[in-house]
Design a protein around this motif. Structure first.
Motif, PDB file in Angstrom:
ATOM      1  N   ASP A   4      -5.235 -13.570  -2.545  1.00 17.14           N
ATOM      2  CA  ASP A   4      -6.111 -13.027  -3.583  1.00 17.14           C
ATOM      3  C   ASP A   4      -5.431 -11.817  -4.229  1.00 17.14           C
ATOM      4  O   ASP A   4      -5.627 -10.672  -3.822  1.00 17.14           O
ATOM      5  CB  ASP A   4      -7.446 -12.629  -2.925  1.00 17.14           C
TER       6      ASP A   4
ATOM      7  N   TRP B  28      -2.188  -6.711 -10.881  1.00 20.51           N
ATOM      8  CA  TRP B  28      -2.262  -5.767  -9.748  1.00 20.51           C
ATOM      9  C   TRP B  28      -0.846  -5.429  -9.254  1.00 20.51           C
ATOM     10  O   TRP B  28      -0.489  -4.257  -9.076  1.00 20.51           O
ATOM     11  CB  TRP B  28      -3.093  -6.352  -8.592  1.00 20.51           C
TER      12      TRP B  28
ATOM     13  N   CYS C 229      15.848   0.190   5.073  1.00 18.87           N
ATOM     14  CA  CYS C 229      16.149   0.304   3.641  1.00 18.87           C
ATOM     15  C   CYS C 229      17.221   1.350   3.343  1.00 18.87           C
ATOM     16  O   CYS C 229      17.693   1.454   2.218  1.00 18.87           O
ATOM     17  CB  CYS C 229      14.874   0.624   2.878  1.00 18.87           C
TER      18      CYS C 229
ATOM     19  N   ARG D 123      -1.896 -10.095   1.777  1.00 21.03           N
ATOM     20  CA  ARG D 123      -1.577  -9.706   0.390  1.00 21.03           C
ATOM     21  C   ARG D 123      -1.033  -8.283   0.290  1.00 21.03           C
ATOM     22  O   ARG D 123      -0.407  -7.917  -0.710  1.00 21.03           O
ATOM     23  CB  ARG D 123      -2.814  -9.837  -0.496  1.00 21.03           C
TER      24      ARG D 123
ATOM     25  N   LEU E 173       5.448  -7.660  -1.814  1.00 23.82           N
ATOM     26  CA  LEU E 173       6.377  -6.543  -2.001  1.00 23.82           C
ATOM     27  C   LEU E 173       7.855  -6.897  -1.803  1.00 23.82           C
ATOM     28  O   LEU E 173       8.732  -6.296  -2.424  1.00 23.82           O
ATOM     29  CB  LEU E 173       6.043  -5.408  -1.020  1.00 23.82           C
TER      30      LEU E 173
ATOM     31  N   ARG F  28       6.798   3.105  -8.901  1.00 24.80           N
ATOM     32  CA  ARG F  28       6.019   4.355  -8.950  1.00 24.80           C
ATOM     33  C   ARG F  28       6.645   5.441  -8.083  1.00 24.80           C
ATOM     34  O   ARG F  28       6.511   6.631  -8.373  1.00 24.80           O
ATOM     35  CB  ARG F  28       4.574   4.089  -8.511  1.00 24.80           C
TER      36      ARG F  28
HETATM   37  N1  ACO Z   1      -3.463  -7.666  -4.642  1.00 22.28           N
HETATM   38  C1  ACO Z   1      -4.695  -7.216  -4.922  1.00 22.28           C
HETATM   39  N2  ACO Z   1      -5.287  -6.232  -4.212  1.00 22.28           N
HETATM   40  C2  ACO Z   1      -4.612  -5.728  -3.173  1.00 22.28           C
HETATM   41  C3  ACO Z   1      -3.324  -6.164  -2.822  1.00 22.28           C
HETATM   42  C4  ACO Z   1      -2.752  -7.180  -3.598  1.00 22.28           C
HETATM   43  N3  ACO Z   1      -1.523  -7.668  -3.352  1.00 22.28           N
HETATM   44  N4  ACO Z   1      -2.908  -5.449  -1.752  1.00 22.28           N
HETATM   45  C5  ACO Z   1      -3.895  -4.596  -1.446  1.00 22.28           C
HETATM   46  N5  ACO Z   1      -4.921  -4.763  -2.300  1.00 22.28           N
HETATM   47  C6  ACO Z   1      -6.186  -4.064  -2.330  1.00 22.28           C
HETATM   48  C7  ACO Z   1      -6.553  -3.441  -1.015  1.00 22.28           C
HETATM   49  O1  ACO Z   1      -7.182  -4.385  -0.173  1.00 22.28           O
HETATM   50  C8  ACO Z   1      -7.470  -2.341  -1.462  1.00 22.28           C
HETATM   51  O2  ACO Z   1      -8.744  -2.896  -1.709  1.00 22.28           O
HETATM   52  P1  ACO Z   1     -10.079  -2.092  -1.302  1.00 22.28           P
HETATM   53  O3  ACO Z   1     -10.032  -0.843  -2.149  1.00 22.28           O
HETATM   54  O4  ACO Z   1     -11.143  -3.037  -1.655  1.00 22.28           O
HETATM   55  O5  ACO Z   1      -9.938  -1.823   0.158  1.00 22.28           O
HETATM   56  C9  ACO Z   1      -6.905  -1.910  -2.798  1.00 22.28           C
HETATM   57  O6  ACO Z   1      -6.069  -2.980  -3.246  1.00 22.28           O
HETATM   58  C10 ACO Z   1      -6.076  -0.647  -2.721  1.00 22.28           C
HETATM   59  O7  ACO Z   1      -5.162  -0.786  -1.623  1.00 22.28           O
HETATM   60  P2  ACO Z   1      -4.143   0.328  -1.286  1.00 22.28           P
HETATM   61  O8  ACO Z   1      -3.293  -0.110  -0.136  1.00 22.28           O
HETATM   62  O9  ACO Z   1      -4.820   1.636  -1.188  1.00 22.28           O
HETATM   63  O10 ACO Z   1      -3.285   0.300  -2.629  1.00 22.28           O
HETATM   64  P3  ACO Z   1      -2.210   1.310  -3.114  1.00 22.28           P
HETATM   65  O11 ACO Z   1      -2.558   1.831  -4.433  1.00 22.28           O
HETATM   66  O12 ACO Z   1      -1.823   2.298  -2.049  1.00 22.28           O
HETATM   67  O13 ACO Z   1      -0.947   0.357  -3.331  1.00 22.28           O
HETATM   68  C11 ACO Z   1       1.082  -0.263  -2.221  1.00 22.28           C
HETATM   69  C12 ACO Z   1      -0.424  -0.389  -2.252  1.00 22.28           C
HETATM   70  C13 ACO Z   1       1.651  -0.850  -3.502  1.00 22.28           C
HETATM   71  C14 ACO Z   1       1.611  -1.025  -1.028  1.00 22.28           C
HETATM   72  C15 ACO Z   1       1.449   1.240  -2.149  1.00 22.28           C
HETATM   73  O14 ACO Z   1       0.748   1.860  -1.087  1.00 22.28           O
HETATM   74  C16 ACO Z   1       2.911   1.444  -1.931  1.00 22.28           C
HETATM   75  O15 ACO Z   1       3.699   1.178  -2.809  1.00 22.28           O
HETATM   76  N6  ACO Z   1       3.294   1.974  -0.763  1.00 22.28           N
HETATM   77  C17 ACO Z   1       4.681   2.134  -0.440  1.00 22.28           C
HETATM   78  C18 ACO Z   1       5.121   0.873   0.145  1.00 22.28           C
HETATM   79  C19 ACO Z   1       6.597   0.770   0.137  1.00 22.28           C
HETATM   80  O16 ACO Z   1       7.259   1.161  -0.783  1.00 22.28           O
HETATM   81  N7  ACO Z   1       7.090   0.188   1.211  1.00 22.28           N
HETATM   82  C20 ACO Z   1       8.432  -0.065   1.338  1.00 22.28           C
HETATM   83  C21 ACO Z   1       9.203   1.172   1.720  1.00 22.28           C
HETATM   84  S1  ACO Z   1       9.840   0.935   3.244  1.00 22.28           S
HETATM   85  C22 ACO Z   1      10.870  -0.272   3.060  1.00 22.28           C
HETATM   86  O17 ACO Z   1      11.298  -0.563   2.001  1.00 22.28           O
HETATM   87  C23 ACO Z   1      11.228  -1.046   4.267  1.00 22.28           C
END
Ligand code: ACO
Length: 316
Positions: free
Chosen positions: A28, A33, A114, A156, A161, A243
């Motif tokens: 979903d 998004w 990474c 999801r 990612l 971002r």
């Molecule tokens: N599609 C739709 N909705 C989603 C998805 C998706 N793929 N994933 C999560 N959501 C929902 C969540 O369930 C949540 O819903 P809720 O409010 O009803 O509970 C809502 O979106 C917000 O979720 P958050 O996790 O708070 O979203 P956020 O704005 O923090 O974005 C993200 C998530 C993109 C993962 C962000 O936290 C991020 O970029 N974090 C860094 C992650 C990263 O860069 N990791 C890699 C570095 S380490 C490495 O590379 C090994």
């Protein structure tokens, strides 16, 4: 201590393109998004017959071809990965076998998630420097990942990612190179790659870590090199999320044009992301002799690493 300079880069793209719309049929989510939160539009997944080792071989072979060097001039081979098919033989050993690298050189994998490519380069520098009488002053440093086999495709919050890919660089150890590294780590479970998967992550915690680690590491490596950001031609960060990079640009008041981004096409390919970005810069003619590049990694561990390196003479 002698430093490294960049001779040439190779890259490998798996053959399956997976778009955000493709993923929205599995979980979903939506293109809107994923694009808004991460900047990712598509990623590559390995198809049948492709894996971390085959990608590493392809990227390494191309880097060697681009370098114009002979196999016998390579003095060590280091592969950064968290997704090797085997714990042993290492992915680097599989590359050695396929390419026919010398048998009296050090060959090993590095796990620094990474930041793996930066750690791999630092390790390679140490390995070459430890053999001062050896005429083979070139290192093959690879970042290769097949993260698709470690992902829960029903989750999801992670499956949108990551992607697969590989990049490889030929680096030369030389007394006159302008080179600096800054490495660090803080044991933390905010992101987990259990053996065999699935990847688990506290996205918000990782985001907070990344927006601190990226500018801090960039500062540290510039200080170590006695350079300012204005004197750097490219900043090549780990491509986790657009971002995170934008946040860093804003915090530093930096020129966005200096910060290379390609996560829109590759997603987050962990250790492969920095060498893949270098490869794209090279192939599009945007790496010129003498250019200074700051490479900054951050990710699972938690771990971070920065490297300032210059492009050699006229080889690239
Ligand atoms: N599609 C739709 N909705 C989603 C998805 C998706 N793929 N994933 C999560 N959501 C929902 C969540 O369930 C949540 O819903 P809720 O409010 O009803 O509970 C809502 O979106 C917000 O979720 P958050 O996790 O708070 O979203 P956020 O704005 O923090 O974005 C993200 C998530 C993109 C993962 C962000 O936290 C991020 O970029 N974090 C860094 C992650 C990263 O860069 N990791 C890699 C570095 S380490 C490495 O590379 C090994």
């Amino acid at each position: 201590m002698e430093g490294l300079q960049l001779i040439a880069v190779g890259g490998a793209e798996p053959s399956r393109v997976v778009t955000n719309d493709d993923l929205s049929k599995l979980v979903d989510t939506s293109d809107e998004w994923i694009t808004t939160r991460t900047g990712i539009r598509q990623r590559y997944f390995c198809a049948e017959g492709e894996d971390t080792a085959t990608l590493a071989v392809q990227a390494a072979r191309q880097a060697l071809e681009r370098s114009g060097l002979q196999l016998a001039q390579i003095g060590c081979c280091v592969c950064a990965t968290v997704s090797g098919v085997y714990a042993a033989p290492s992915t680097a050993c599989l590359v050695q076998r396929e390419l026919g690298l010398a048998q009296d050189i050090p060959v090993l994998d590095v796990n620094a998630a990474c930041s793996g490519f930066i750690y791999g380069a630092a390790v390679a520098r140490g390995l070459l420097a430890a053999r001062p009488g050896d005429a083979r002053r070139y290192a093959l440093v690879i970042g290769s990942e097949q993260l698709s086999r470690m992902m829960d495709m029903t989750d999801r919050s992670t499956c949108v990612l990551f992607g697969d890919g590989a990049g490889a660089a030929v680096l030369e150890l030389t007394p006159d190179a302008e080179f600096a590294v800054d490495l660090g780590a803080r044991g933390d479970m905010a992101i987990e790659f259990p053996t065999g998967g699935p990847i688990r992550m506290d996205g918000r915690a990782v985001f907070r870590f990344a927006v601190d680690a990226l500018p801090r590491t960039l500062h540290a490596v510039l200080n170590a090199a006695h350079r300012t950001l204005d004197e750097v031609d490219w900043v090549v960060c780990h491509q986790a999320n657009s971002r995170i990079i934008d946040h860093c640009i804003k915090k530093l008041g930096a020129d966005p044009a200096k910060f290379y981004k390609n996560m829109d096409r590759h997603g987050n390919t962990s250790a492969a992301s920095i060498p893949v970005a270098l490869y794209e810069l090279q192939e599009s003619g945007r790496l010129q002799p003498g250019m200074r590049i700051a490479c900054i990694g951050f990710g699972g561990g938690l771990i971070w690493g920065g490297m300032l390196i210059t492009v050699k003479g006229s080889a690239v």
